[in-house]
Enzyme design. Sequence first.
Site, PDB file in Angstrom:
ATOM      1  N   TYR A 194     -13.491  -4.015  10.430  1.00 30.61           N
ATOM      2  CA  TYR A 194     -12.210  -3.296  10.444  1.00 30.61           C
ATOM      3  C   TYR A 194     -11.530  -3.445  11.808  1.00 30.61           C
ATOM      4  O   TYR A 194     -10.338  -3.754  11.895  1.00 30.61           O
ATOM      5  CB  TYR A 194     -12.475  -1.826  10.119  1.00 30.61           C
ATOM      6  CG  TYR A 194     -11.232  -0.981   9.969  1.00 30.61           C
ATOM      7  CD1 TYR A 194     -10.520  -0.955   8.773  1.00 30.61           C
ATOM      8  CD2 TYR A 194     -10.770  -0.191  11.017  1.00 30.61           C
ATOM      9  CE1 TYR A 194      -9.388  -0.176   8.630  1.00 30.61           C
ATOM     10  CE2 TYR A 194      -9.646   0.596  10.892  1.00 30.61           C
ATOM     11  CZ  TYR A 194      -8.953   0.604   9.692  1.00 30.61           C
ATOM     12  OH  TYR A 194      -7.821   1.379   9.563  1.00 30.61           O
ATOM     13  N   GLY A 228       0.835  -1.208   0.000  1.00 24.01           N
ATOM     14  CA  GLY A 228       0.000   0.000   0.000  1.00 24.01           C
ATOM     15  C   GLY A 228       0.864   1.250   0.000  1.00 24.01           C
ATOM     16  O   GLY A 228       0.483   2.286   0.552  1.00 24.01           O
TER      17      GLY A 228
END
Length: 253
Positions: free
Chosen positions: A158, A15
Site C-alpha cells: 500500500y 471509487g
Amino acid sequence: MSNFSLAGKVAIVTGGSRGIGRSIALGFAEAGADVVIASRTAADVERTVDEVKGRGQRALGVPIDISRSADISALVSATLETFGRIDVLVNNAGISPVFSRALKLSEDDWNRILAVNLTGAFLACQAVGRVMTEQRAGKIINIASIGATSGLPRFTAYCAAKGGLLQVTRVLAQEWAEYNVQVNAIAPGYVETDMTSGLQDNPRLLDEIIFRTPMRRLGKPDEFVGAALLLASESSSYITGHILYVDGGWSAA
Ligand code: NAP
C-alpha cells in the site's frame, strides 16, 4: 466564492460510490458539477448517481474495475459521449486488503494492490490526460495517503503504491503544466470508512492510531470535500504538484 464554483464542469470520481469518493462526488454536485461515478459494484454506483441527481446535477454511473485498462477506456468514452468534456478527475479508487508483515506478504497481494492503487490510477491519469491536454484545461486529484511519505508497518504494498502515486503526481504536474492541466494529491490520514472497518473494530489498534494523531480522532469522509473543491476549482489555478495532507496533523509529527 465564485472561484470555488464547479458550475458547468464535468468531474469523474473513481471509487465514487462509497467513503471518501462518495463525499467528494456529492460535494462537487453541490458546487455545480455534473459527476461520473466509477467503481465496481453497480448497485452502489447507481445509489450515488441518484444522490448526485438529487442535488440537481446530471450524473452518469459507469461500473468499472480500475485495474483493467479496457474499463478505463470505456469510462473516458462514456463520459465524452454523455457530457462532451472532462474537467476534473479524482483518482480515488483504492484498496487496502491486507495487514501483513512484509515477510508474509504474498506476490499476488502485492500485485493486486499495485494494480489498483498505482497502475490503475496512472492509466486513468494517462487516458484522461489525453483529453485534458487537448482541451488545454483540466484538474487531476490523486488520492494518496499518509503512507505515501510515512512508512506504515504491515502496509508495504500500500505504501509503495501510494508513494508511487505521489511521484506520478509530481511528474505529470511538470509535464502537463504547459497545457494548463494541474495535477495534485490529497493525502488522507485514517478515516472512518469501510476501508478501516477492521481497525475500527480493533480497540488496541484504534487507540494506537488515535494516540498518534494530534487531533485524537479519525477523519470523516465529508472532511475531504473542502480540499478536493480547492484542487478542482479555479481557486487552485497556480497550485500543481502539491500534496495536501488531510490527516488531523499526523504528518506534522
Ligand atoms: P472505501 O470506503 O473502501 O471505498 C473505496 C471505493 O473504491 C469504493 O467506491 C470501491 O467500490 C472503489 N473501488 C475499490 N476497488 C476498485 C477497483 N478495482 N476499481 C474501481 N473502483 C474500486 O475506501 P475509502 O476509505 O473511501 O478510500 C478512498 C481512497 O482514500 C483510497 O484510495 C484509499 O487508499 C485512500 N485512503 C483512505 C484512508 C482511510 O483511512 N480510509 C486513508 C488514506 C488513504 P467497489 O468496491 O464497488 O469497486
